[in-house]
Design a protein around this motif. Structure first.
Motif, mmCIF file in Angstrom:
data_model
loop_
_atom_site.group_PDB
_atom_site.id
_atom_site.type_symbol
_atom_site.label_atom_id
_atom_site.label_comp_id
_atom_site.label_asym_id
_atom_site.label_seq_id
_atom_site.Cartn_x
_atom_site.Cartn_y
_atom_site.Cartn_z
ATOM 1 N N VAL A 147 -12.360 2.980 9.946
ATOM 2 C CA VAL A 147 -11.140 2.939 9.132
ATOM 3 C C VAL A 147 -10.020 2.312 9.956
ATOM 4 O O VAL A 147 -10.167 2.054 11.155
ATOM 5 N N GLU A 197 -7.151 5.749 4.519
ATOM 6 C CA GLU A 197 -7.668 5.362 3.205
ATOM 7 C C GLU A 197 -7.397 3.897 2.864
ATOM 8 O O GLU A 197 -7.809 3.421 1.794
ATOM 9 N N VAL A 198 -6.727 3.167 3.741
ATOM 10 C CA VAL A 198 -6.372 1.776 3.447
ATOM 11 C C VAL A 198 -7.635 0.947 3.186
ATOM 12 O O VAL A 198 -8.630 1.032 3.920
ATOM 13 N N ASP A 199 -7.589 0.149 2.135
ATOM 14 C CA ASP A 199 -8.683 -0.770 1.806
ATOM 15 C C ASP A 199 -8.573 -1.969 2.750
ATOM 16 O O ASP A 199 -7.676 -2.813 2.606
ATOM 17 N N ALA A 248 -8.930 -5.499 0.944
ATOM 18 C CA ALA A 248 -7.813 -5.845 0.064
ATOM 19 C C ALA A 248 -6.550 -6.197 0.842
ATOM 20 O O ALA A 248 -5.756 -7.037 0.406
ATOM 21 N N THR A 249 -6.342 -5.559 1.985
ATOM 22 C CA THR A 249 -5.147 -5.823 2.786
ATOM 23 C C THR A 249 -5.330 -6.968 3.777
ATOM 24 O O THR A 249 -4.378 -7.359 4.454
ATOM 25 N N THR A 301 0.846 -1.198 0.000
ATOM 26 C CA THR A 301 0.000 0.000 0.000
ATOM 27 C C THR A 301 0.879 1.245 0.000
ATOM 28 O O THR A 301 2.098 1.151 0.190
ATOM 29 N N ASP A 322 -9.579 -6.383 7.464
ATOM 30 C CA ASP A 322 -10.980 -6.128 7.799
ATOM 31 C C ASP A 322 -11.389 -6.798 9.112
ATOM 32 O O ASP A 322 -12.302 -6.333 9.794
#
Length: 346
Positions: free
Chosen positions: A205, A147-149, A152-153, A79, A156
Motif C-alpha cells: 500500500v 486505502e489509496v488506489d 488511479a492516482t 482523494t 503505482d
C-alpha cells in the motif's frame, strides 16, 4: 556550500506567477522538523505560501527529495487524503526557466489553517476533547492513506513493490554508514537481528513513512485533521510499518521519550496500545508482525536522528528553532529498540 535557503527576489517572482503573491516576501522558518526546511513566505498584502527545500549543505543521494514530495501530494489532491494544494515545484537545481530560486529544488504549497501538535505547549492550546479527536483523526488519516488506489492516482510506480522490510533495512543501513558520527556496535547488532526476523509481506500500500502528531495539522477547536504533511519518506510497502513508526515516536509516561515528541503526554491523548488497537480494529489487519515494525521503527528513527546530528554539526543553521538534538538520543533509541526486541523475541 550554500548557507542561504533561497534567492529571495527570484522566489518572489516565482510565487507571484504561481500563487498570486505581490512584491517582496518575508520568510519565517516554521515547523519543528529537522530534515527538509519549511518556510512561510508572506507578501506585503498578507498573502501566505509555504515553501519547502532540502537542508543546507551536502546531502546523501536520493535524500530530502521535495520534488517527489510535491508530486505525491499533487497526486493525492482528488482523494480523501487531506493534503495541501501544490502550486508548483522548481527544477532539481532550484531553477524555473531563467529564475534561480534556490541552489536545490523547492516546492510551494498552500497554507493549511490549524496547528501542528509538535510540543506540549501546542497540545495544551487545545482542549482534551480536541486532543482525543486529533489522535483519532491521525489514525483515520493513516487508514485513508493505506486505502489509496495506487493505479488511479498514478502512484503505482512510486517505488518497488518488492519486500518492504528488506528495502527499509538496506536503505537505512546505507544511510547509517553515510551519516554516522561514530561507531555504534549496538545498532549494528540490532540491524542483524532485524534482518533475521523479517516477516512475510502480504500486501503493498501507500505508506507515509513518518506519520506522527507533528506531521498533521489540526483544527484548534475540534482537533479534526486538516492536512497530513511531510511526505518525504513516503513509499510503497507494508501498512503495519506506519503503525510501527507511530509507536516509535509516541511517548510513554515512564519515558525515555524522543525530544520534541512529548505532546501526547497531555491529557486526552490515548496511549500507544490504544492507537494500535484502533488501527487494527478499523482495518481488520493482524498484529502478528507489529512488534517487528515497532522495533524497526525505533531503529529507523535512531538512524534518522544520527543524520540530524550530522547535518546540524556540519551546518548549524539546519537546526530547527536553534535546537540541536544531542547524539546521546541515538543511543537511547537503540537501547529502547533492543529491550523491545528482547521482550518480543526478535
Amino acid at each position: 556550500m550554500s548557507t542561504t535557503p533561497f534567492t529571495e527576489e527570484a522566489l518572489a517572482d516565482w510565487l507571484s506567477d504561481i500563487a498570486g503573491t505581490r512584491g517582496p516576501l518575508s520568510l519565517t522558518r516554521i515547523g519543528a522538523g529537522q530534515s527538509n526546511l519549511t518556510y512561510l513566505a508572506t507578501d506585503g498584502d498578507g498573502t501566505e505560501v509555504v515553501v519547502r527545500r532540502p537542508p543546507l549543505g551536502h546531502l546523501a543521494a536520493s535524500a530530502h527529495d521535495v520534488a517527489r514530495e510535491g508530486h505525491i501530494m499533487a497526486s493525492l489532491a482528488d482523494t480523501p487524503v487531506p493534503v495541501p494544494e501544490i502550486f508548483g515545484t522548481t527544477d532539481p537545481d532550484g531553477s524555473v526557466g531563467p529564475l534561480r530560486v534556490s541552489d536545490a529544488p523547492v516546492v510551494a504549497m498552500s497554507v493549511i489553517p490549524g496547528t501542528s501538535l509538535n510540543s506540549p505547549d501546542a497540545a495544551a492550546s487545545i482542549s482534551p476533547e480536541a486532543r482525543s479527536a486529533a489522535a483519532t483523526g491521525l489514525i483515520e488519516a493513516m487508514v485513508t492513506i493505506h486505502e489509496v488506489d495506487l493505479v488511479a492516482t498514478g502512484l503505482d510506480d512510486l517505488a518497488s513493490h518488492g519486500p518492504y522490510a528488506e528495502r527499509q533495512l538496506r536503505r537505512w543501513s546505507n544511510q547509517w554508514e553515510k551519516t554516522k558520527t561514530r561507531e555504534l556496535p549496538a545498532l549494528d547488532a540490532l540491524t542483524e537481528r532485524l534482518r533475521a526476523a523479517v516477516p512475510e509481506q502480504t500486501e503493498t500500500v501507500l505508506v507515509h513513512g513518518d506519520l506522527h502528531l507533528g506531521n498533521i495539522i489540526v483544527d484548534k477547536e475540534t482537533g479534526n485533521v486538516n492536512a497530513v504533511v511531510d511526505w518525504e519518506l513516503t513509499t510503497l510497502g507494508d501498512p503495519l510499518a506506519d503503525i510501527g513508526s507511530l509507536l516509535a515516536y509516541w511517548p510513554t509516561q515512564d519515558g525515555p521519550n524522543l525530544p520534541g515528541f512529548d505532546a501526547a503526554l497531555e491529557p486526552g491523548f490515548p496511549d500507544a496500545e490504544e492507537l494500535a488497537q484502533h488501527y487494527l480494529s478499523r482495518t481488520g489487519r493482524s498484529r502478528d508482525a507489529l512488534d517487528f515494525w515497532h522495533v524497526l521503527g525505533l531503529w529507523k528513527v535512531a538512524v534518522i536522528v544520527e543524520g540530524v546530528v550530522r547535518r546540524t554539526r556540519d551546518v548549524p543553521a539546519n537546526a530547527s528553532s536553534g535546537m540541536a538534538l544531542p547524539a546521546s538520543v541515538v543511543e537511547v533509541l537503540v537501547d529502547q529498540a533492543t529491550v523491545l526486541a528482547d521482550q518480543v523475541g526478535i
